[in-house]
Enzyme design. Sequence first.
Site, mmCIF file in Angstrom:
data_model
loop_
_atom_site.group_PDB
_atom_site.id
_atom_site.type_symbol
_atom_site.label_atom_id
_atom_site.label_comp_id
_atom_site.label_asym_id
_atom_site.label_seq_id
_atom_site.Cartn_x
_atom_site.Cartn_y
_atom_site.Cartn_z
ATOM 1 N N TYR A 20 98.327 74.755 83.097
ATOM 2 C CA TYR A 20 98.852 73.722 82.205
ATOM 3 C C TYR A 20 99.663 72.700 83.016
ATOM 4 O O TYR A 20 99.502 71.491 82.857
ATOM 5 C CB TYR A 20 99.723 74.364 81.122
ATOM 6 C CG TYR A 20 100.480 73.363 80.297
ATOM 7 C CD1 TYR A 20 99.817 72.543 79.377
ATOM 8 C CD2 TYR A 20 101.856 73.202 80.439
ATOM 9 C CE1 TYR A 20 100.501 71.607 78.631
ATOM 10 C CE2 TYR A 20 102.551 72.266 79.697
ATOM 11 C CZ TYR A 20 101.862 71.480 78.791
ATOM 12 O OH TYR A 20 102.550 70.544 78.058
ATOM 13 N N GLU A 42 104.210 70.653 70.003
ATOM 14 C CA GLU A 42 105.653 70.510 70.271
ATOM 15 C C GLU A 42 106.482 70.812 69.030
ATOM 16 O O GLU A 42 107.551 71.398 69.110
ATOM 17 C CB GLU A 42 105.992 69.095 70.758
ATOM 18 C CG GLU A 42 105.598 68.801 72.191
ATOM 19 C CD GLU A 42 106.514 69.457 73.238
ATOM 20 O OE1 GLU A 42 107.590 69.988 72.876
ATOM 21 O OE2 GLU A 42 106.128 69.440 74.409
ATOM 22 N N TRP A 50 107.685 77.534 75.545
ATOM 23 C CA TRP A 50 106.404 76.826 75.588
ATOM 24 C C TRP A 50 105.259 77.780 75.875
ATOM 25 O O TRP A 50 104.148 77.610 75.355
ATOM 26 C CB TRP A 50 106.487 75.693 76.615
ATOM 27 C CG TRP A 50 105.237 74.861 76.672
ATOM 28 C CD1 TRP A 50 104.392 74.734 77.717
ATOM 29 C CD2 TRP A 50 104.683 74.046 75.623
ATOM 30 N NE1 TRP A 50 103.343 73.902 77.391
ATOM 31 C CE2 TRP A 50 103.497 73.469 76.113
ATOM 32 C CE3 TRP A 50 105.069 73.773 74.306
ATOM 33 C CZ2 TRP A 50 102.693 72.624 75.342
ATOM 34 C CZ3 TRP A 50 104.260 72.928 73.533
ATOM 35 C CH2 TRP A 50 103.090 72.365 74.051
#
Length: 198
Positions: A20, A42, A50
């Site tokens: 990522y 988000e 995350w």
Amino acid sequence: MENKKRCAWVNEQNELYCDYHDREWGTPIRDDGPMYELFLLELFQAGLSWITILKKREAFRAAFDGFDVDKIAAYGEEKVVSLLQDAGIIRSRSKIAAAISNAKIVISLRQEFGSFCGYLWSFSNGKVVMNPETGYRATSPLSDRMSADMRRRGMRFAGSVTIHSFLQAAGIVNEHDADCFRYQEIMETLQESSVIYE
Ligand SMILES: [Zn+2]
């Protein structure tokens, strides 16, 4: 790949996280599809790590119609109930409700600015924002301005910290560490005139 220097926050033991970071995070997005996908993720990330979201990303994609903003904006209570039963995603009624109401606002932004990206990039006149002198920061003048505008329009989970995190991911802000290999790679794709320091 293993020899490349990455941002200090990247857990290099985790392939998903490295991938990522190396391929997405901080790379300027100019297409509404991937931009909206990050925006929705988000929102669900708020208060969580995350990596938790990254692991659930494909389950989110399946649950949320491939991140189709028009379909999401039209979700009714029946769909909300089915999402609340989906163990693959984050089962938060307030986040699901916010995702649906925010999708409606994204559609109105698309109508007003031509695209969701057009709206987002208008805050920096299309330029990538960075400030090597600040080091780590949780918010920026840009995220403050955008967050205020989004909240005025009724966006939820759109505080400046969440928006700054989103802007970093979407590459509107380049905040790779100065010694991270992606920092230089991204800068090489930009002309001097397409960067502003703020
Ligand atoms: Zn980096």
